[in-house]
Design a protein around this motif. Sequence first.
Motif, PDB file in Angstrom:
ATOM      1  N   ASP A 227       1.623   6.618  -6.816  1.00 32.62           N
ATOM      2  CA  ASP A 227       0.525   7.511  -7.186  1.00 32.62           C
ATOM      3  C   ASP A 227       0.932   8.972  -7.025  1.00 32.62           C
ATOM      4  O   ASP A 227       0.604   9.824  -7.871  1.00 32.62           O
ATOM      5  CB  ASP A 227      -0.700   7.204  -6.327  1.00 32.62           C
ATOM      6  CG  ASP A 227      -1.946   7.927  -6.818  1.00 32.62           C
ATOM      7  OD1 ASP A 227      -2.272   7.786  -8.025  1.00 32.62           O
ATOM      8  OD2 ASP A 227      -2.596   8.621  -6.012  1.00 32.62           O
ATOM      9  N   ALA A 228       1.677   9.251  -5.938  1.00 33.71           N
ATOM     10  CA  ALA A 228       2.132  10.634  -5.703  1.00 33.71           C
ATOM     11  C   ALA A 228       3.113  11.067  -6.798  1.00 33.71           C
ATOM     12  O   ALA A 228       3.044  12.209  -7.293  1.00 33.71           O
ATOM     13  CB  ALA A 228       2.793  10.729  -4.338  1.00 33.71           C
ATOM     14  N   ILE A 229       4.027  10.153  -7.200  1.00 31.52           N
ATOM     15  CA  ILE A 229       4.980  10.460  -8.272  1.00 31.52           C
ATOM     16  C   ILE A 229       4.253  10.673  -9.598  1.00 31.52           C
ATOM     17  O   ILE A 229       4.571  11.585 -10.369  1.00 31.52           O
ATOM     18  CB  ILE A 229       6.025   9.328  -8.397  1.00 31.52           C
ATOM     19  CG1 ILE A 229       6.907   9.292  -7.151  1.00 31.52           C
ATOM     20  CG2 ILE A 229       6.880   9.514  -9.646  1.00 31.52           C
ATOM     21  CD1 ILE A 229       7.835   8.093  -7.089  1.00 31.52           C
ATOM     22  N   ARG A 230       3.248   9.822  -9.852  1.00 30.21           N
ATOM     23  CA  ARG A 230       2.479   9.943 -11.107  1.00 30.21           C
ATOM     24  C   ARG A 230       1.753  11.288 -11.177  1.00 30.21           C
ATOM     25  O   ARG A 230       1.777  11.965 -12.214  1.00 30.21           O
ATOM     26  CB  ARG A 230       1.468   8.798 -11.187  1.00 30.21           C
ATOM     27  CG  ARG A 230       0.648   8.781 -12.486  1.00 30.21           C
ATOM     28  CD  ARG A 230      -0.419   7.703 -12.445  1.00 30.21           C
ATOM     29  NE  ARG A 230      -1.364   7.929 -11.370  1.00 30.21           N
ATOM     30  CZ  ARG A 230      -2.383   8.793 -11.451  1.00 30.21           C
ATOM     31  NH1 ARG A 230      -2.561   9.521 -12.552  1.00 30.21           N
ATOM     32  NH2 ARG A 230      -3.209   8.933 -10.442  1.00 30.21           N
ATOM     33  N   LYS A 231       1.124  11.682 -10.066  1.00 35.23           N
ATOM     34  CA  LYS A 231       0.399  12.957 -10.033  1.00 35.23           C
ATOM     35  C   LYS A 231       1.351  14.134 -10.224  1.00 35.23           C
ATOM     36  O   LYS A 231       1.035  15.121 -10.916  1.00 35.23           O
ATOM     37  CB  LYS A 231      -0.343  13.092  -8.710  1.00 35.23           C
ATOM     38  CG  LYS A 231      -1.567  12.192  -8.595  1.00 35.23           C
ATOM     39  CD  LYS A 231      -2.251  12.346  -7.243  1.00 35.23           C
ATOM     40  CE  LYS A 231      -3.486  11.451  -7.161  1.00 35.23           C
ATOM     41  NZ  LYS A 231      -4.137  11.540  -5.821  1.00 35.23           N
ATOM     42  N   LYS A 232       2.536  14.019  -9.595  1.00 32.32           N
ATOM     43  CA  LYS A 232       3.531  15.088  -9.722  1.00 32.32           C
ATOM     44  C   LYS A 232       4.012  15.195 -11.169  1.00 32.32           C
ATOM     45  O   LYS A 232       4.193  16.294 -11.706  1.00 32.32           O
ATOM     46  CB  LYS A 232       4.704  14.793  -8.788  1.00 32.32           C
ATOM     47  CG  LYS A 232       5.730  15.909  -8.696  1.00 32.32           C
ATOM     48  CD  LYS A 232       6.787  15.579  -7.657  1.00 32.32           C
ATOM     49  CE  LYS A 232       7.814  16.702  -7.535  1.00 32.32           C
ATOM     50  NZ  LYS A 232       8.854  16.398  -6.517  1.00 32.32           N
TER      51      LYS A 232
ATOM     52  N   GLU B 127       0.835  -1.213   0.000  1.00 35.38           N
ATOM     53  CA  GLU B 127       0.000   0.000   0.000  1.00 35.38           C
ATOM     54  C   GLU B 127       0.860   1.249   0.000  1.00 35.38           C
ATOM     55  O   GLU B 127       0.530   2.239  -0.675  1.00 35.38           O
ATOM     56  CB  GLU B 127      -0.931  -0.013   1.216  1.00 35.38           C
ATOM     57  CG  GLU B 127      -2.029  -1.067   1.126  1.00 35.38           C
ATOM     58  CD  GLU B 127      -2.844  -1.167   2.403  1.00 35.38           C
ATOM     59  OE1 GLU B 127      -2.460  -0.495   3.392  1.00 35.38           O
ATOM     60  OE2 GLU B 127      -3.853  -1.894   2.414  1.00 35.38           O
ATOM     61  N   GLU B 128       1.977   1.225   0.763  1.00 37.90           N
ATOM     62  CA  GLU B 128       2.884   2.368   0.807  1.00 37.90           C
ATOM     63  C   GLU B 128       3.541   2.597  -0.555  1.00 37.90           C
ATOM     64  O   GLU B 128       3.672   3.744  -1.017  1.00 37.90           O
ATOM     65  CB  GLU B 128       3.954   2.145   1.873  1.00 37.90           C
ATOM     66  CG  GLU B 128       4.984   3.262   2.000  1.00 37.90           C
ATOM     67  CD  GLU B 128       4.375   4.595   2.382  1.00 37.90           C
ATOM     68  OE1 GLU B 128       4.944   5.635   1.974  1.00 37.90           O
ATOM     69  OE2 GLU B 128       3.340   4.610   3.073  1.00 37.90           O
TER      70      GLU B 128
END
Length: 385
Positions: free
Chosen positions: A370-375, A363-364
């Motif tokens: 997901d955070a890298i993809r959004k950035k 999950e981590e």
Amino acid sequence: TGEVVSRRLMVDGNGTSGGNSHQIVSAAARATVSCRKLRINPNNEVRPDNYEDLQLDFPNPVYKNLEKYLPPDMLVSNREERVRFMTDIMLSHLPSGERSKAQKHSDYRSKIVSNYQPLHRELYNLVPRLCFVPSFLKAINENTEDSFRSIISEASPGVFVFDMLLPSFCEMMLAEIDNFEKWVAETKFRIMRPNTMNKYGAVLDDFGLDTMLDKLMECFIRPISKVFFNDVGGASLDSHHGFVVEYGKDRDVDLGFHVDDSEVTLNVCLGNQFVGGELFFRGTRCEKHVNTATKSDEIFDYCHVPGQAVLHRGRHRHGARATTSGHRVNMLLWCRSSSFRELKRLQKDFSSWCGECSCEKREEKARTFDAIRKKYVKAVRAPQA
């Protein structure tokens, strides 16, 4: 392993080489040898002796490793003197409460061993051809992952099943246990039960089978555990707790959901005729996650077969369903690794074997990705704004 104990003791050992290893040594006796200290560095030229045929207060591997640190005058003494010296050193380094407990347990064992007359003395020294089925012996002699996998099936993740004990050996063990229980009843000797959950059964180590079980762990279970349970110290198993449990009429009926005080547990059904008593497994957990929910792929039930062994991590949550009729006897060997227990105190992530740690790690990683993809998406869109 025993090296962990050796390193802790090598600075100021002050044991004695005189007296019986199961007697409390006087202060005067200790004072006469206070100048004797263990070596700071191991003497790697020493070929450690084997002490498993003697009555020991600590596991045989601990003595073998500690021997490398003995002073020169102790190295030339006889085996019994070396054992007494090393035992006194180790007892002196236990907290006073633990030292008293160890002394009482040693006295308790001595009383049993000196008074109980075994029915089958051949059980007390492990003779492989009298114990194991040929397929198991062949796999152990080849000692490869392929040889183990040829006889062992992974019935569920982390639960390994294989044929192990000969019917004749199971019968002898059952007869020996029955003989011991008759002796207990006749002498009204109050024995210690295997654990806090079982009211019936007996600790095999306490009436002389500790040497046999130590060989079983060292020569037969440890090689397999090195392959399948290396992540929990399977390659460095160095002590054990061996016992039998009994279920049925006038015995324990079932066993609640729990984990074992072991790194690796061997569970072998000895017999007799019975109905029920299935083992149910519900996933492996570290101390932090022991009470977390069970996932659907972690549910597994196993039906006992006499002579067949089940090998699993001690932290694999499990229990036993009710034995509805007959009489079931199982032999268990809780195998432990002192070095893994030392390392575990420093660890926080057990994702290699704890189902919940593994889930949290996945999950981590997903959140990080997901955070890298959004950035990245935001950076791509920024020039168009």
